[in-house]
Scaffold this motif. Structure first.
Motif, PDB file in Angstrom:
ATOM      1  N   SER A 128     139.398  49.791 -28.826  1.00 38.53           N
ATOM      2  CA  SER A 128     138.489  49.485 -29.934  1.00 38.53           C
ATOM      3  C   SER A 128     137.073  49.969 -29.707  1.00 38.53           C
ATOM      4  O   SER A 128     136.244  49.923 -30.625  1.00 38.53           O
ATOM      5  CB  SER A 128     138.468  47.969 -30.184  1.00 38.53           C
ATOM      6  N   GLY A 129     136.744  50.432 -28.517  1.00 34.94           N
ATOM      7  CA  GLY A 129     135.392  50.898 -28.227  1.00 34.94           C
ATOM      8  C   GLY A 129     135.345  51.600 -26.890  1.00 34.94           C
ATOM      9  O   GLY A 129     136.316  51.612 -26.128  1.00 34.94           O
ATOM     10  N   THR A 130     134.204  52.201 -26.612  1.00 32.08           N
ATOM     11  CA  THR A 130     133.996  52.923 -25.355  1.00 32.08           C
ATOM     12  C   THR A 130     132.832  52.289 -24.623  1.00 32.08           C
ATOM     13  O   THR A 130     131.777  52.049 -25.218  1.00 32.08           O
ATOM     14  CB  THR A 130     133.706  54.408 -25.624  1.00 32.08           C
ATOM     15  N   ARG A 131     133.016  52.015 -23.340  1.00 32.55           N
ATOM     16  CA  ARG A 131     131.945  51.425 -22.538  1.00 32.55           C
ATOM     17  C   ARG A 131     131.427  52.452 -21.537  1.00 32.55           C
ATOM     18  O   ARG A 131     132.212  53.106 -20.840  1.00 32.55           O
ATOM     19  CB  ARG A 131     132.434  50.166 -21.820  1.00 32.55           C
ATOM     20  N   LEU A 132     130.120  52.580 -21.478  1.00 39.03           N
ATOM     21  CA  LEU A 132     129.475  53.509 -20.557  1.00 39.03           C
ATOM     22  C   LEU A 132     128.644  52.716 -19.563  1.00 39.03           C
ATOM     23  O   LEU A 132     127.838  51.871 -19.959  1.00 39.03           O
ATOM     24  CB  LEU A 132     128.602  54.510 -21.320  1.00 39.03           C
ATOM     25  N   HIS A 133     128.834  52.986 -18.285  1.00 35.42           N
ATOM     26  CA  HIS A 133     128.073  52.331 -17.225  1.00 35.42           C
ATOM     27  C   HIS A 133     127.518  53.394 -16.287  1.00 35.42           C
ATOM     28  O   HIS A 133     128.246  54.311 -15.885  1.00 35.42           O
ATOM     29  CB  HIS A 133     128.949  51.375 -16.408  1.00 35.42           C
ATOM     30  N   SER A 191     141.587  53.725 -31.259  1.00 31.01           N
ATOM     31  CA  SER A 191     142.269  53.265 -32.477  1.00 31.01           C
ATOM     32  C   SER A 191     141.714  53.941 -33.724  1.00 31.01           C
ATOM     33  O   SER A 191     142.479  54.306 -34.623  1.00 31.01           O
ATOM     34  CB  SER A 191     142.147  51.745 -32.607  1.00 31.01           C
ATOM     35  N   GLN A 192     140.381  54.146 -33.773  1.00 30.54           N
ATOM     36  CA  GLN A 192     139.798  54.825 -34.928  1.00 30.54           C
ATOM     37  C   GLN A 192     140.287  56.264 -35.029  1.00 30.54           C
ATOM     38  O   GLN A 192     140.565  56.770 -36.122  1.00 30.54           O
ATOM     39  CB  GLN A 192     138.260  54.810 -34.861  1.00 30.54           C
ATOM     40  N   GLU A 233     137.036  65.856 -35.238  1.00 31.74           N
ATOM     41  CA  GLU A 233     135.624  66.228 -35.067  1.00 31.74           C
ATOM     42  C   GLU A 233     134.647  65.079 -35.305  1.00 31.74           C
ATOM     43  O   GLU A 233     133.735  64.871 -34.494  1.00 31.74           O
ATOM     44  CB  GLU A 233     135.266  67.427 -35.943  1.00 31.74           C
ATOM     45  N   PRO A 234     134.754  64.315 -36.410  1.00 29.78           N
ATOM     46  CA  PRO A 234     133.793  63.210 -36.595  1.00 29.78           C
ATOM     47  C   PRO A 234     133.847  62.199 -35.448  1.00 29.78           C
ATOM     48  O   PRO A 234     132.810  61.707 -34.994  1.00 29.78           O
ATOM     49  CB  PRO A 234     134.236  62.579 -37.921  1.00 29.78           C
ATOM     50  N   TRP A 235     135.039  61.865 -34.984  1.00 32.20           N
ATOM     51  CA  TRP A 235     135.194  60.923 -33.866  1.00 32.20           C
ATOM     52  C   TRP A 235     134.549  61.472 -32.606  1.00 32.20           C
ATOM     53  O   TRP A 235     133.782  60.792 -31.928  1.00 32.20           O
ATOM     54  CB  TRP A 235     136.679  60.665 -33.644  1.00 32.20           C
TER      55      TRP A 235
END
Length: 387
Positions: A224-229, A247-248, A284-286
């Protein structure tokens, strides 16, 4: 009673279609020398079992189980009973009878801060944090669960002070995990930050030096999302949640190709995120949103930490295994960050299990799950060898 009868799993409901389990039978005579890590994701539940040998850790077994939609939200378990049954069934399929496990939390519900405090003894710092933590984390004091650690070599800290890394979340999020584990009839030895678990996996895999002063970047492509650390000295210097997940992309691709999400997933895993013109409209948009968010975060970090170099970006999570993603991200960053000496040697790689001793019964299937298992693997590795 024979050993096989003693470890045979109790009857359980079958796992959902699409579950990946290492192997089901074969008694473990060294359960006390194994450790288990569990990663609760919004799309999948990951379980890893490590056996400790004289030469180090061995990946003994694993399970990757689809989680029904709506069961997880921003790290919190919405239906502990259902998720707990998934955990119990996965452990039973793995023939794992351990009741102590390690797990982790992450996402936007986990807040992280750096604060400067006077240099005091560990006992005095612990007492002071009871008052400092509620002031720096926007969570009601009665609902706050937090932990902290002093961090060395943080720029801009006066000589008479120390930088303290502080992380916290709501008690109800932790309680939801504990409730799910309770329904699975196991309990945690620790609940830690997911980025710390991943960082530990990278160290055991030999990808990160224990003594390196250089920051490294973790990009966790979740459902559902991307986490950057951005990690340094084994703690995050910067953490961001990007609301762009696999998922998107799967939904956009299914709509573009007029196929089911399952068929779209197969296309993603075979063709990746670059190449076929028929996929451009969906991909491309993603990719543009994701690439821009990652590059802006790195630019912000470099502006705030002048003179600090970035050399390695590690991709983990379910989306990290998409073909062409590392190359596309590397090319974009080289273009956007061109002229910055801090990133001249920048490398991007999806993390696999190469370098880890693996039970031959799991090969070759487990390799496909490598990036997905990093958090659960790190949780299992947390305890170290019990020998």
């Amino acid at each position: 009673m024979s050993l096989l009868e003693r470890v045979r799993p109790t009857p359980h409901d079958p796992l959902p279609a699409g579950s990946g389990v290492g192997f089901r039978w074969g008694a473990f005579g060294m359960q006390r020398r194994t450790s288990v890590g569990i990663d609760f994701g919004s799309g999948t539940l990951k379980v890893v079992q490590i056996r400790w040998t004289r030469s180090g850790p061995r990946l003994e077994n694993y399970a990757v189980v689809p989680v029904p939609p709506g069961m997880m939200h921003e790290g919190s378990v919405k239906d502990p009973r259902t998720v707990g049954e998934l955990v119990r069934s996965a452990l039973a399929e793995m023939n794992c009878t351990q009741t102590l496990i390690g797990t982790c939390v992450g996402g936007p519900s986990v807040l992280m801060r750096y604060i400067n405090l006077p240099k005091v003894s560990p006992e005095e710092l612990r007492s002071a944090m009871k008052f400092e933590a509620p002031q720096h984390l926007p969570i009601a004091e009665e609902d706050l669960v937090y932990d902290f650690t002093p961090v060395a070599e943080v720029a801009g800290v006066p000589e008479h002070q120390v930088a303290v890394f502080l992380a916290g979340t709501q008690q109800k999020l932790v309680d939801s995990l504990l409730s799910a584990l309770g329904h699975a009839q196991v309990r945690p030895t620790a609940v830690e930050l997911d980025c710390l678990a991943t960082h530990r996996s990278l160290q055991w895999l030999g990808l990160v030096s224990y003594t390196s002063p250089l920051p490294l970047v973790l990009v966790d492509f979740g459902e559902s999302g991307t986490r950057l650390h951005i990690m340094r000295h084994e703690v995050p210097m910067l953490s961001r949640t990007i609301p762009t997940g696999v998922s998107q992309l799967r939904v956009a691709l299914a709509d573009t190709l007029h196929v089911s999400p399952a068929e779209a997933e197969k296309v993603l895993r075979t063709q990746g995120v670059k190449g076929d013109l028929d996929l451009t409209e969906a991909v491309e948009p993603w990719m543009n949103d994701l690439l821009e968010s990652v590059s802006r975060s790195l630019e912000f970090f470099l502006i705030q930490n002048r003179g600090v170099s970035l050399e390695r970006i590690f991709l983990v999570g379910g989306g990290a295994a998409l073909p062409n993603l590392p190359e596309l991200l590397h090319g974009h960053l080289r273009k956007v960050l061109t002229g910055r000496p801090e990133v001249e040697q920048l490398r991007v790689q999806a993390v696999g299990l190469a370098g880890l001793d693996i039970n031959p019964e799991l090969l070759p299937g487990v390799n496909a799950y490598g990036p997905l298992l990093m958090n659960a693997l790190g949780c299992a590795l947390r305890e170290g060898s019990p020998e």
